[in-house]
Design a protein around this motif. Structure first.
Motif, PDB file in Angstrom:
ATOM      1  N   SER A   1      34.608  -2.090  55.330  1.00  0.00           N
ATOM      2  CA  SER A   1      34.674  -3.269  55.969  1.00  0.00           C
ATOM      3  C   SER A   1      35.937  -3.443  56.898  1.00  0.00           C
ATOM      4  O   SER A   1      35.776  -4.541  57.799  1.00  0.00           O
ATOM      5  N   GLY A   2      36.871  -2.851  56.446  1.00  0.00           N
ATOM      6  CA  GLY A   2      38.050  -3.200  57.017  1.00  0.00           C
ATOM      7  C   GLY A   2      39.137  -3.521  56.370  1.00  0.00           C
ATOM      8  O   GLY A   2      40.144  -4.273  56.821  1.00  0.00           O
TER       9      GLY A   2
ATOM     10  N   ASP B   1      32.286  -6.994  57.627  1.00  0.00           N
ATOM     11  CA  ASP B   1      32.277  -6.245  58.822  1.00  0.00           C
ATOM     12  C   ASP B   1      31.396  -7.175  59.857  1.00  0.00           C
ATOM     13  O   ASP B   1      30.073  -7.148  59.256  1.00  0.00           O
TER      14      ASP B   1
ATOM     15  N   GLU C   1      41.396  -2.379  66.481  1.00  0.00           N
ATOM     16  CA  GLU C   1      41.923  -1.527  65.279  1.00  0.00           C
ATOM     17  C   GLU C   1      43.499  -1.812  65.398  1.00  0.00           C
ATOM     18  O   GLU C   1      44.228  -1.065  64.685  1.00  0.00           O
TER      19      GLU C   1
ATOM     20  N   THR D   1      29.858  -6.770  62.491  1.00  0.00           N
ATOM     21  CA  THR D   1      28.671  -5.930  62.993  1.00  0.00           C
ATOM     22  C   THR D   1      27.314  -5.633  61.956  1.00  0.00           C
ATOM     23  O   THR D   1      26.398  -5.314  62.410  1.00  0.00           O
TER      24      THR D   1
ATOM     25  N   ASP E   1      35.054  -7.292  68.115  1.00  0.00           N
ATOM     26  CA  ASP E   1      35.173  -6.527  69.422  1.00  0.00           C
ATOM     27  C   ASP E   1      34.014  -5.711  69.654  1.00  0.00           C
ATOM     28  O   ASP E   1      33.899  -5.596  70.786  1.00  0.00           O
ATOM     29  N   GLY E   2      33.321  -5.160  68.620  1.00  0.00           N
ATOM     30  CA  GLY E   2      32.175  -4.095  68.886  1.00  0.00           C
ATOM     31  C   GLY E   2      30.978  -4.531  68.496  1.00  0.00           C
ATOM     32  O   GLY E   2      30.009  -3.903  68.333  1.00  0.00           O
ATOM     33  N   THR E   3      30.681  -6.017  68.689  1.00  0.00           N
ATOM     34  CA  THR E   3      29.486  -6.372  68.352  1.00  0.00           C
ATOM     35  C   THR E   3      29.098  -7.597  69.175  1.00  0.00           C
ATOM     36  O   THR E   3      29.798  -8.297  69.610  1.00  0.00           O
TER      37      THR E   3
ATOM     38  N   THR F   1      35.715  -8.863  60.575  1.00  0.00           N
ATOM     39  CA  THR F   1      36.359  -7.685  61.377  1.00  0.00           C
ATOM     40  C   THR F   1      35.342  -7.229  62.420  1.00  0.00           C
ATOM     41  O   THR F   1      34.241  -7.685  62.472  1.00  0.00           O
ATOM     42  N   LYS F   2      35.714  -6.487  63.380  1.00  0.00           N
ATOM     43  CA  LYS F   2      35.070  -5.657  64.247  1.00  0.00           C
ATOM     44  C   LYS F   2      34.159  -6.700  65.123  1.00  0.00           C
ATOM     45  O   LYS F   2      33.077  -6.214  65.600  1.00  0.00           O
TER      46      LYS F   2
ATOM     47  N   THR G   1      42.633  -1.827  56.977  1.00  0.00           N
ATOM     48  CA  THR G   1      43.215  -2.088  58.507  1.00  0.00           C
ATOM     49  C   THR G   1      43.794  -3.304  58.425  1.00  0.00           C
ATOM     50  O   THR G   1      44.757  -3.809  59.308  1.00  0.00           O
TER      51      THR G   1
END
Ligand SMILES: Nc1nc2c(ncn2[C@@H]2O[C@H](COP(=O)(O)OP(=O)(O)OP(=O)(O)O)[C@@H](O)[C@H]2O)c(=O)[nH]1
Ligand SMILES: [Mg+2]
Length: 306
Positions: A116-117, A232, A287, A234, A261-263, A258-259, A120
């Motif tokens: 899930s991050g 996460d 990231e 996404t 940016d990619g969803t 998180t993430k 990071t």
């Protein structure tokens, strides 16, 4: 963490959700003066796609219908304003940044399913806390996954934070016990505990996390000060299910999404806010070291819709 530059950065981060909502909303409304059934269906599909969730979607559509019946709506473009207001109202309630005091121990325990991050996010958070002048210590309490300790050590080196660790497969509660010892002997910084996302079974994982919390609380009453659930974005609907589970079983006190940016599922923040009423502390939009942002509800809505 400063909020300046938040909007531009998250606009870029949230580009996929932003494009989905804006482009499709515009297409939906382009040239349409009539609010017909087809438009309602398309709007519903769009909101579900952005993962705003059934509740938000139903409420918004019934609000729009009511206003239409009361002849308060002249054209479809007004729907965007209603959506904006509704999202803001929901997100305002979970917009409660984590207040980390200077010069006294503050323990944050990061939890969440594997991938899930967590690690990071810990690295990024440690980085911004170091920049704000906090002492930061990382605790490698994921002793289960191969290379998890090394991964945390890499972050520790990048941001200038010592890492408390034992060998792989050691009892994570024992690692945490060591860290609590540092606090007892005078350590006055932020202690961030990395935990496993997967053990042999889900029950094992939950029991292990509970044990870590018990040990902490016994060593110093009131710790962890924050049980930070890392989700996460996404994974959409799954993130909602995890949030419920970790809130009930582990007593999560705050969320990081998180993430983003990619969803194109950025709407999941609205959904989690509406269904769980847990404070959203931070969002992850990449990231890199600087890709964690303090969550701001109004800016989030602006980044999606304006
Ligand atoms: N694009 C993007 N990737 C992210 C973000 N946060 C984490 N990641 C990536 O997600 C992957 C998993 O991150 P980790 O931090 O290892 O996740 P974890 O929860 O610690 O995983 P386990 O230790 O296996 O439980 C890595 O490749 C990260 O770089 C984010 O905000 N945006
Ligand atoms: Mg990890």
């Amino acid at each position: 963490m400063v909020k300046n530059g938040f909007l531009e950065k998250i606009k870029t981060g949230l580009m996929k959700t932003r494009n989905l909502l804006n482009t499709n909303l515009e297409d939906l409304f382009a040239g349409k003066k009539e609010l017909d059934k087809k438009l309602f269906d398309e709007l519903e599909e769009l909101l579900i796609m952005a993962d705003m969730g059934p509740q938000f979607t139903r409420d918004l559509i019934s609000d729009v219908r009511d206003r239409l019946n009361r002849k308060e709506l002249q054209d479809a473009g007004q729907i965007k304003k209603i959506m904006h207001d509704r999202m803001s109202a929901i997100l305002r309630q979970v917009d409660k940044p984590l207040n980390i005091p200077q010069g006294q121990p503050f323990v944050i325990m990061a939890v969440g399913v594997n991938g899930s991050g967590k690690t990071t996010t810990i690295g990024k958070l440690a980085n911004s806390l170091r920049k704000e002048g906090h002492e930061v210590m990382l605790v490698a309490a994921d002793t289960f996954r191969a290379a998890a300790i090394e991964q945390l050590e890499v972050w520790g080196e990048r941001v200038g934070a010592p890492v408390i660790k034992q060998k792989m497969n050691a009892d994570p509660a024992a690692v945490v016990f060591d860290a609590m010892g540092k606090i007892k002997s005078g350590y006055c910084g932020v202690v961030i505990v990395d935990t496993a996302g997967r053990l042999h079974t889900r029950v094992n994982l939950m029991e292990e996390l509970k044990k870590i919390k018990r040990v902490m609380g016994k060593e110093m009453a009131g710790t962890p000060h924050e049980t930070l659930l890392v989700l996460d974005a996404t994974t959409g609907q799954n993130a909602v299910i995890q949030a419920k589970m970790f809130k009930e079983e582990i007593g999560a006190t705050g969320i990081v999404l998180t993430k983003l940016d990619g969803t194109s599922k950025g709407g999941v923040v609205v959904r989690i806010a509406g269904e769980l009423s847990l404070p959203v502390r931070y969002i992850g939009v990449g990231e890199g070291l600087d890709d964690l942002r303090v969550f701001d509800g109004n800016d989030f809505v602006s980044a999606l819709l304006d």
